[in-house]
Design an enzyme around this catalytic site. Sequence first.
Site, PDB file in Angstrom:
ATOM      1  N   GLU A  97      -3.707   2.319   7.740  1.00 47.67           N
ATOM      2  CA  GLU A  97      -4.454   3.541   8.065  1.00 47.67           C
ATOM      3  C   GLU A  97      -3.789   4.301   9.205  1.00 47.67           C
ATOM      4  OE1 GLU A  97      -8.936   3.249   7.977  1.00 47.67           O
ATOM      5  OE2 GLU A  97      -8.450   1.138   7.810  1.00 47.67           O
ATOM      6  N   HIS A 258      -8.325   1.332  -6.725  1.00 44.24           N
ATOM      7  CA  HIS A 258      -9.311   0.909  -5.721  1.00 44.24           C
ATOM      8  C   HIS A 258     -10.698   0.831  -6.357  1.00 44.24           C
ATOM      9  CE1 HIS A 258     -10.861   0.047  -1.794  1.00 44.24           C
ATOM     10  NE2 HIS A 258     -11.544   1.162  -1.693  1.00 44.24           N
TER      11      HIS A 258
END
Length: 283
Positions: A97, A258
Site C-alpha cells: 500500500e 480479489h
Amino acid sequence: MSFPQETLGHPHVVAAAAAIADKLRSSIPVAAVGVVLGSGLGSVADVVVERGGSAIDYGAIPHFPTSSVEGHKGRLVFGRVEGTPVLLLQGRVHRYEGYPASSVVFPVRVLHALGVRKLIVTNAAGGIGDGFRPGDLMVIEDHLNLTGDNPLSGPNDARFGPRFPDMSEAYSRRLRKLCFDVGETRGLALQRGVYAGLLGPSYETPAEIRMLKSFGAHAVGMSTVHEVIAASHLGVEVLGLSCVTNLAAGLSSTKLSHDEVKETATQVEQEFSGLVLDLLPRL
Ligand code: HPA
C-alpha cells in the site's frame, strides 16, 4: 489517502498503547492473547463485539496506520472469549500500500505493549501445495520472506528485541500442535505448510508459482511475514493460519481476483471463526 513514511518507533508504540488502554478504561496490560485478522476473515472480531466487547477505529488511535484495501475493516476489538481477554486487529495494512515495514508491524508492537504474548496471525492465501483446494485452512509451519524488505532493518531498538533475532521456530511448535488438536475435535482436516510472503500487489505469474513450489512453499500471500518477524523480535509466541482462497496462478484455469479471494474467505469464515474462538482460551 496518504501513506506516512515516518518510521514509527518505541515512543509511538507507547503512545498508541496508552491511548487504547485509556479508551478501554484499563491499566496496561490488557490482554495476553492477540489476533490479526486478514482479508475477509474479520467475523471473529464481530462475534467478540456481539458478546459485549469494545471496538476502537484505527483512526482514533494515535499513529495507527489505516488500510485502503476493501475487505479490511480497520478497528481494534477488545473482549473476552470464555473469560480469556483478547485483543483483535480487524484489518491490517500491507507493504504494497506504500507503508514502510515499520508501519506494517506497528499494530503488532502495540499489542505487545498491551500485554500480548501469544498471537494468532491469519491471512488469505493462494494454494500451491499438492492437493490444496480453495476453502482449505493451513497451519503455517514456517515462512519464506520474499518481500525484499525486513521490518527490523535500520538501527535496532533493544526495547523491542535483539539485533539478530532467532527465527528457527517463528511459528510455535506448541501452538501448531494445539491447533491440530482443536481442529481434530472440530472435525477439520487442516493443511500444513510453508507460507511465502511476497510484496504484491500484483498476483504472481505461473512461472513465479512454479519457482515458489520448488522453494518449498505451500501457500502464497502479501502479508504476515513482517508481522511474524516483529513478533519473534518481541519474543511473542505465534500461531499462523492461512485461508486458501484460491489456487495460485497457473494451477487452475480461472483468473485471480480479489473478489474471488473475499468470496471464498466469506464461505469458510464460520469454520475459521469457530476454530479461532475455540483456540483463544486454550493458548
Ligand atoms: N497470491 C497472493 N496473495 C493472495 C493470493 C494469491 O494467489 N490469494 C490471496 N492472497
